[in-house]
Scaffold this active site. Structure first.
Site, PDB file in Angstrom:
ATOM      1  N   ASP A  61     -13.110  -1.036   5.588  1.00  0.00           N
ATOM      2  CA  ASP A  61     -11.949  -0.363   5.006  1.00  0.00           C
ATOM      3  C   ASP A  61     -12.443   0.614   3.941  1.00  0.00           C
ATOM      4  OD1 ASP A  61      -9.465   0.417   4.255  1.00  0.00           O
ATOM      5  OD2 ASP A  61      -8.741  -1.572   3.681  1.00  0.00           O
ATOM      6  N   GLY A  62     -12.730   1.842   4.369  1.00  0.00           N
ATOM      7  CA  GLY A  62     -13.262   2.844   3.459  1.00  0.00           C
ATOM      8  C   GLY A  62     -12.371   4.047   3.268  1.00  0.00           C
ATOM      9  N   LYS A  63     -11.411   4.236   4.201  1.00  0.00           N
ATOM     10  CA  LYS A  63     -10.472   5.363   4.133  1.00  0.00           C
ATOM     11  C   LYS A  63     -11.204   6.682   3.935  1.00  0.00           C
ATOM     12  CE  LYS A  63      -6.835   2.322   2.392  1.00  0.00           C
ATOM     13  NZ  LYS A  63      -7.635   1.089   2.310  1.00  0.00           N
ATOM     14  N   ARG A  64     -12.279   6.870   4.707  1.00  0.00           N
ATOM     15  CA  ARG A  64     -13.091   8.068   4.563  1.00  0.00           C
ATOM     16  C   ARG A  64     -12.418   9.264   5.237  1.00  0.00           C
ATOM     17  NH1 ARG A  64     -15.187   5.019   1.297  1.00  0.00           N
ATOM     18  NH2 ARG A  64     -17.428   4.815   0.986  1.00  0.00           N
TER      19      ARG A  64
END
Length: 272
Positions: free
Chosen positions: A87-90
């Protein structure tokens, strides 16, 4: 392929639960205690959950030791047969997006899948999608998130549809490139939005949905059935603090019991 492997695990374990790992140093006496607890919770819950979702921010905040711990978490999850969603929302442009994609979808600390942010434009999704397909992984595009302020942008009108609906249609379009069956392009839709789940499920019929918000954010498992496809597949529901820190005394057994409780509640919702 990630989506098919996840679907098989959902059916094998009869679990639609995703274990979120958000290691919080303030809860522990030392980094060593944090590390042991995180890995023990992962192992204790492995037979109860469909996948695991380390939140990169909490590992990054721990510096280099945190990144080393992330590699151990990913390695242990792989050894246990658990699909890993980072879960990095890159999200970024051009070569920077390509570098993010290589970093988080390939290598020792990479996951099987990565959450990505579409709000720099749809072309910025393509490096992540291409890398995920090359690695047999997946991306989960932020569509309708669980936070209270998400509507500031996601509910804005963009022509005949809201912004979130435009993103959902792009997720669906990318999925159609792969033909029939589960797509490598999934979507994040908050479990705290139960009245919208059927709508977004219909907009993205091939996408695997990641539903955050179970536990500390207060989502009700009984209201989540509209997110699933026939047979109880097509979605996983994430709980983090409500499992990892279910007990103030950090009992691993309590974490496992909390995970089992969520698993049963989700299954009951689908049985009704």
């Amino acid at each position: 392929m990630f989506a098919l492997a996840l679907q098989e695990r959902i059916l094998q374990l009869n679990s639609r639960l995703c274990l979120g790992l958000d290691p919080r140093p303030e809860k522990h006496r030392s980094f060593e205690d944090l590390e042991v607890h995180t890995l023990e919770v992962l192992e204790a819950c492995a037979d109860t959950v469909a996948c695991v979702k380390p939140q990169l921010a909490f590992f990054e905040a721990l510096g280099l030791p945190g990144m080393a711990l992330l590699e151990r978490v990913c390695a242990q999850a792989r050894a246990l047969g658990l699909p890993v969603i980072l879960d990095g929302k890159r999200g970024d442009i051009g070569s920077t997006a390509e570098a993010y994609a290589r970093a988080w979808l390939g290598g020792a600390h990479a996951g099987s899948a990565l959450t990505v942010n579409p709000y720099l434009g749809f072309e910025t999704l393509l490096p992540f999608v291409h890398e995920a397909r090359a690695q047999g992984g997946a991306v989960f595009v932020l569509v309708r998130t669980s936070n209270p302020g998400s509507g500031d942008l996601q509910n804005l009108e963009a022509g005949p549809a809201r912004v979130a609906e435009r993103v959902a249609r792009e997720v669906a379009r990318l999925g159609l490139e792969e033909g029939e069956g589960p797509s490598s392009v999934g979507a994040v839709v908050g479990a705290t939005r139960p009245d919208e789940l059927a709508h977004y499920r219909a907009l993205m019929p091939q996408a695997t949905l990641l539903l955050p918000g179970l536990g500390a954010q207060g989502a009700d498992p009984a209201a989540l059935a509209p997110a699933f496809l026939p047979g109880g597949v097509g979605a996983v529901v994430s709980a983090s603090r409500g499992i990892q820190y279910a007990d103030p005394q950090l009992s691993v057994r309590a974490a496992q019991q909390a995970a089992e409780g969520f698993r049963q509640a989700l299954n009951a919702a689908l049985a009704d």
